[in-house]
Design an enzyme around this catalytic site. Structure first.
Site, short mmCIF file in Angstrom:
data_model
loop_
_atom_site.label_atom_id
_atom_site.label_comp_id
_atom_site.label_asym_id
_atom_site.label_seq_id
_atom_site.Cartn_x
_atom_site.Cartn_y
_atom_site.Cartn_z
N ARG A 1 0.83 -1.22 0.00
CA ARG A 1 0.00 0.00 0.00
C ARG A 1 0.86 1.25 0.00
NH1 ARG A 1 -4.44 -0.18 4.58
NH2 ARG A 1 -5.39 1.51 3.41
N ARG B 1 -10.67 3.03 -3.17
CA ARG B 1 -9.58 2.46 -2.36
C ARG B 1 -9.46 3.28 -1.08
NH1 ARG B 1 -8.68 -2.33 -3.87
NH2 ARG B 1 -6.71 -2.36 -2.75
N ASN C 1 -14.03 14.28 -0.01
CA ASN C 1 -14.68 13.07 -0.53
C ASN C 1 -16.17 13.36 -0.68
OD1 ASN C 1 -15.00 10.27 -1.25
ND2 ASN C 1 -15.85 9.93 0.79
N HIS D 1 -19.80 11.30 -0.54
CA HIS D 1 -20.35 10.01 -0.11
C HIS D 1 -21.86 10.03 -0.34
CE1 HIS D 1 -20.58 6.26 2.07
NE2 HIS D 1 -21.64 6.74 2.70
N VAL E 1 -12.87 6.12 8.03
CA VAL E 1 -13.59 6.10 6.75
C VAL E 1 -14.95 6.80 6.85
CG1 VAL E 1 -14.57 4.59 4.97
CG2 VAL E 1 -12.45 3.97 6.11
N ALA F 1 -28.06 15.28 -7.04
CA ALA F 1 -27.73 16.15 -5.91
C ALA F 1 -26.21 16.21 -5.72
CB ALA F 1 -28.42 15.63 -4.65
N GLU F 2 -25.54 15.08 -5.92
CA GLU F 2 -24.07 15.06 -5.79
C GLU F 2 -23.43 16.06 -6.75
OE1 GLU F 2 -22.09 11.23 -5.62
OE2 GLU F 2 -23.92 10.25 -4.96
C1 GAR Z 1 -20.95 8.35 -6.32
O1 GAR Z 1 -22.30 8.09 -5.98
C2 GAR Z 1 -20.14 8.59 -5.06
O2 GAR Z 1 -20.85 9.29 -4.07
C3 GAR Z 1 -19.86 7.19 -4.63
O3 GAR Z 1 -19.56 6.50 -5.81
C4 GAR Z 1 -20.29 7.10 -6.89
C5 GAR Z 1 -19.33 7.43 -8.00
O4 GAR Z 1 -20.03 7.85 -9.13
N1 GAR Z 1 -18.76 7.14 -3.71
C6 GAR Z 1 -18.67 6.25 -2.76
O5 GAR Z 1 -19.47 5.36 -2.57
C7 GAR Z 1 -17.42 6.40 -1.89
N2 GAR Z 1 -17.52 5.57 -0.74
P1 GAR Z 1 -19.29 8.66 -10.27
O6 GAR Z 1 -18.06 7.83 -10.68
O7 GAR Z 1 -20.30 8.73 -11.38
O8 GAR Z 1 -18.91 10.01 -9.74
#
Ligand code: GAR
Length: 215
Positions: free
Chosen positions: A68, A94, A110, A112, A147, A176-177
Site C-alpha cells: 500500500r 480504495r 470526498n 459520499h 472512513v 444532488a451530488e
Molecule cells: C458516487 O455516488 C459517489 O458518491 C460514490 O460512488 C459514486 C461514484 O459515481 N462514492 C462512494 O461510494 C465512496 N464511498 P461517479 O463515478 O459517477 O462520480
C-alpha cells in the site's frame, strides 16, 4: 487569486468528476481540474477527462499487490508532478492509510452517497430503503483517517419515495451530488472554509444554507 490546481481521483464512470470539470470551465470558478487519476486502468471517467484535454494518470493498485505504501507513493508522485493543491475523491474506491490522509489534511475532499453520519460504507441506497429512511442524500466532507467521517462541508437531501428501488434512488442522489461537489470545492478553493471544534464553518454561508433539498 491564482486558480487552485485540483486532482480528481476516480475508480469508475466519473460523473462527479465530469460535474467538477464542467464547473471549472467557468472562468470565474476558483479552481482548475489539473489531473484526473484512476486506480482502475479502464475506468470510464479517464476517457471523458482525456476528451476534455485534461491530464490523466493511472496508478493500478493491482500492480502493487499488498504494498500500500508503494501505491500511495506512486500517487503522491503524480500529485507532486502536477503541483496539486487539493484532492477530490469522486467514487475512488480504495482506502488510504492514515499517513497518506494526514499528508493531505484539510486539502482532500470526498463525496459520499448518504447523509453522513448515516450509512457509512457501501450499498447506501439499498440500506436507506431497507431502513425505511424518508430522507436520503449525499455529503461532501474532508477526508480523515476514519472512513466516511471528517468535517461535513455540505449535504443535499432528497426524498425516498414509496416505490423507489436502489437504482431510482441512486439516480436522484447523483443529481444532488453533481450540485454539491462543485459548490464545496468552490468554497475550499476560495479559502472560505474553517474547521472550528471539528465542524466546518463556511464564510458567508450560514448552516441552514448547507442543506440543499434537491427537487
Ligand atoms: C458516487 O455516488 C459517489 O458518491 C460514490 O460512488 C459514486 C461514484 O459515481 N462514492 C462512494 O461510494 C465512496 N464511498 P461517479 O463515478 O459517477 O462520480
Amino acid at each position: 487569486m491564482a486558480r487552485k490546481r485540483i486532482a480528481v481521483l476516480i475508480s469508475g464512470r466519473g460523473s462527479n468528476m465530469a460535474a467538477l470539470i464542467e464547473a471549472a470551465g467557468d472562468p470565474a470558478y476558483p479552481a482548475d481540474i489539473a489531473l484526473v487519476l484512476s486506480n482502475v486502468p479502464d475506468a470510464g471517467g479517464l476517457a471523458v477527462a482525456k476528451a476534455k484535454g485534461i491530464a490523466t494518470e493511472t496508478v493500478d493498485h493491482k500492480s502493487f499487490g499488498k504494498d500500500r505504501d508503494g501505491f500511495e507513493r506512486a500517487i503522491q508522485k503524480c500529485l507532486d508532478a502536477h503541483r496539486i493543491d487539493y484532492v477530490c475523491l469522486a467514487g475512488f474506491m480504495r482506502l488510504f492509510t492514515p499517513d497518506f490522509v494526514r499528508q493531505w489534511d484539510g486539502r482532500m475532499l470526498n463525496i459520499h452517497p448518504s447523509l453522513l453520519p448515516a450509512f457509512k460504507g457501501l450499498d447506501t441506497h439499498e440500506r436507506a430503503i431497507a431502513e425505511g429512511a424518508k430522507l436520503h442524500g449525499a455529503t461532501v466532507h474532508f477526508v480523515v483517517p476514519e472512513v466516511d467521517s471528517g468535517p461535513i462541508i455540505v449535504q443535499a437531501a432528497v426524498p425516498v419515495l414509496k416505490d423507489d428501488t436502489p437504482q431510482t434512488l441512486a439516480a436522484r442522489v447523483i443529481k444532488a451530488e453533481h450540485r454539491i461537489y462543485p459548490l464545496a470545492l468552490r468554497w475550499l478553493a476560495e479559502g472560505r472554509i474553517r474547521i472550528v471544534d471539528g465542524r466546518c464553518v463556511v464564510e458567508g454561508v450560514d448552516s441552514a444554507d448547507g442543506l440543499l433539498v434537491a427537487p
